[in-house]
Design an enzyme around this catalytic site. Structure first.
Site, PDB file in Angstrom:
ATOM      1  NE  ARG A 157      -3.898  -1.903   2.273  1.00  0.00           N
ATOM      2  CZ  ARG A 157      -5.138  -1.540   2.229  1.00  0.00           C
ATOM      3  NH1 ARG A 157      -5.768  -0.368   2.417  1.00  0.00           N
ATOM      4  NH2 ARG A 157      -6.052  -2.307   2.152  1.00  0.00           N
ATOM      5  CD  GLU A 216      -0.091  12.044  18.644  1.00  0.00           C
ATOM      6  OE1 GLU A 216      -1.178  11.419  19.538  1.00  0.00           O
ATOM      7  OE2 GLU A 216       0.609  11.297  18.187  1.00  0.00           O
ATOM      8  CG  ASP A 228      -0.790  22.558  12.947  1.00  0.00           C
ATOM      9  OD1 ASP A 228      -0.462  21.734  11.967  1.00  0.00           O
ATOM     10  OD2 ASP A 228      -1.672  22.318  13.705  1.00  0.00           O
TER      11      ASP A 228
END
Ligand code: HPA
Length: 241
Positions: A44, A180, A205
């Site tokens: 993947r 997070e 951020d």
């Protein structure tokens, strides 16, 4: 023996794995920091690498975004590939006004809005924490390197686009440093599998001020976290032997 999400053999991974969220970041670390790095899996497009950093064998494996993805790779690495230690390196959104963009935070404690730890551990009285010796090693290394590393509680959320407008305030009031999306899974699974784990994040951020890093600032800031974490991982690998 391959697992459903990792096409590698036992021995392909080092005992210590650095785990960024972004697969491109994993490739970047392998290409720019590891000697003799080789691709060990790419199911993947989750490309995992093994190589040497300052002579010590280490692996890099991306987690993808969020706990469900991270939990799959973490479980398979610990259970099937002889991995002893996973050090997550990621980015986080800052809550606390004491945190600045670029600050590095180590999660000495973790809270979450996810039921995953409860479902995995089988009870709700859990405490999500890193391996104490790894946390200490990270704090010692940051002091030696003269790098600021804040240590405290981080929030692992299942939600990026948070609808609750009171959350920032509540988290700040409770002394939670940043948000997070993966650490709670890492700490819960490490406890279950009796393995070592630590999560280090950089503030990319700021949720209270709305500030965020430019792409160039992001890269240079992440480089200092990568360098720090590789040194930490390499010390850990030497200690494990
Ligand atoms: N929320 C959740 N995860 C994050 C954020 C955020 O604002 N920033 C970086 N990772």
């Amino acid at each position: 023996m391959s697992t459903p999400h990792i096409d590698a053999e036992l021995g392909d991974f080092a005992k210590v794995v650095l785990m960024p969220g972004d697969p491109r970041r994993a490739s970047y670390i392998a290409q720019n920091y590891l000697e003799d790095s080789r691709l060990v899996t790419d199911v993947r497009n989750a490309a995992g690498y093994t190589g040497r950093f300052e002579g010590t064998e280490l692996s890099i494996m991306p987690s993808g975004m969020g706990m469900p993805s991270a939990a799959i790779y973490i479980t398979e690495l610990y259970r099937s590939f002889g991995v002893e230690t996973i050090i997550r390196i990621g980015t986080a959104g800052g809550f606390s006004s004491e945190l600045q963009l670029r600050d590095m935070v180590v999660a000495s404690n973790c809270i979450t809005n996810s039921r995953m730890p409860e479902l995995l551990l089988g009870h709700s009285e859990y405490q999500l924490a890193p391996t104490a010796s790894l946390l200490e090693a990270a704090l010692d290394l940051s002091r030696e390197a003269g790098l600021a590393l804040q240590s405290g509680t981080i929030f692992t959320s299942d939600i990026f686009y948070e609808p609750d407008e009171t959350l920032n305030h509540r988290m700040t009031q409770n002394g939670v440093l940043c948000v997070e999306m993966e650490t709670a899974a890492l700490y819960a699974i490490a406890e279950i599998e009796q393995k070592q784990a630590l999560s280090v994040v950089t503030i990319s951020d700021h949720l209270t001020s709305g500030a965020h890093l430019s792409p160039e600032e992001r890269q240079s800031t992440l480089d200092s976290m990568i360098q720090f974490s590789l040194e930490l991982a390499s010390n850990e690998a030497k200690a494990i032997g």
